[in-house]
Write an enzyme that holds these catalytic residues in place. Sequence first.
Site: not given
Length: 186
Positions: A89-90, A93, A119-120, A139
């Site tokens: 997900g975000r 980051e 993913c992330h 991802y």
Amino acid sequence: MESKQLLMIVGDFGEDYEIMVPFQALQAVGHEVDAVCPEKEGEETIKTAIHDFRGDQTYLEERGHDFELTATMADVDPTEYDGLVVPGGRAPEYLRGYDVVIEAVQHFFEADKPVASICHGPQILAAAGVLDGYEMTAYPAVRPEVEAAGCSWVDGVVRDDNLVTGQAWPDHPEWIATFLELLEEQ
């Protein structure tokens, strides 16, 4: 399988399925999972996001659920855990900017403990400087970042030594099963 103590590092707008599904699946087979987030206390919640793949160049993001944390990151000791889960997900980051997150990830790699990331999530692993020499996936948009961190890219679910990686939540069945096999071996 012997019950394991697992740590899951999450944050606001982490991918809903990549948090909820492994959290519940790992508990369902008898493991204890502590979900933590920097600057939040146990029993507080994070907001999740649902990422859907509809044929666009990237995913569509919608608001997910409120996910309740089970422990306080400042109070956990990574040495007391048998494995680590880093969803995508975000959230990765910005989570990669917390020293406590980086230090926790580094502990699991230094101790050669099982780590599952999807993913992330590998953005955090790259920031922790632990990917050199691994074969892995993430991802696809994260590929340049993880390759720059020293790993070799492989499509699909990948297990290399203590690390299990997947590209996104559609990989859950194989990703979770591979992580469970790794946990059983430890």
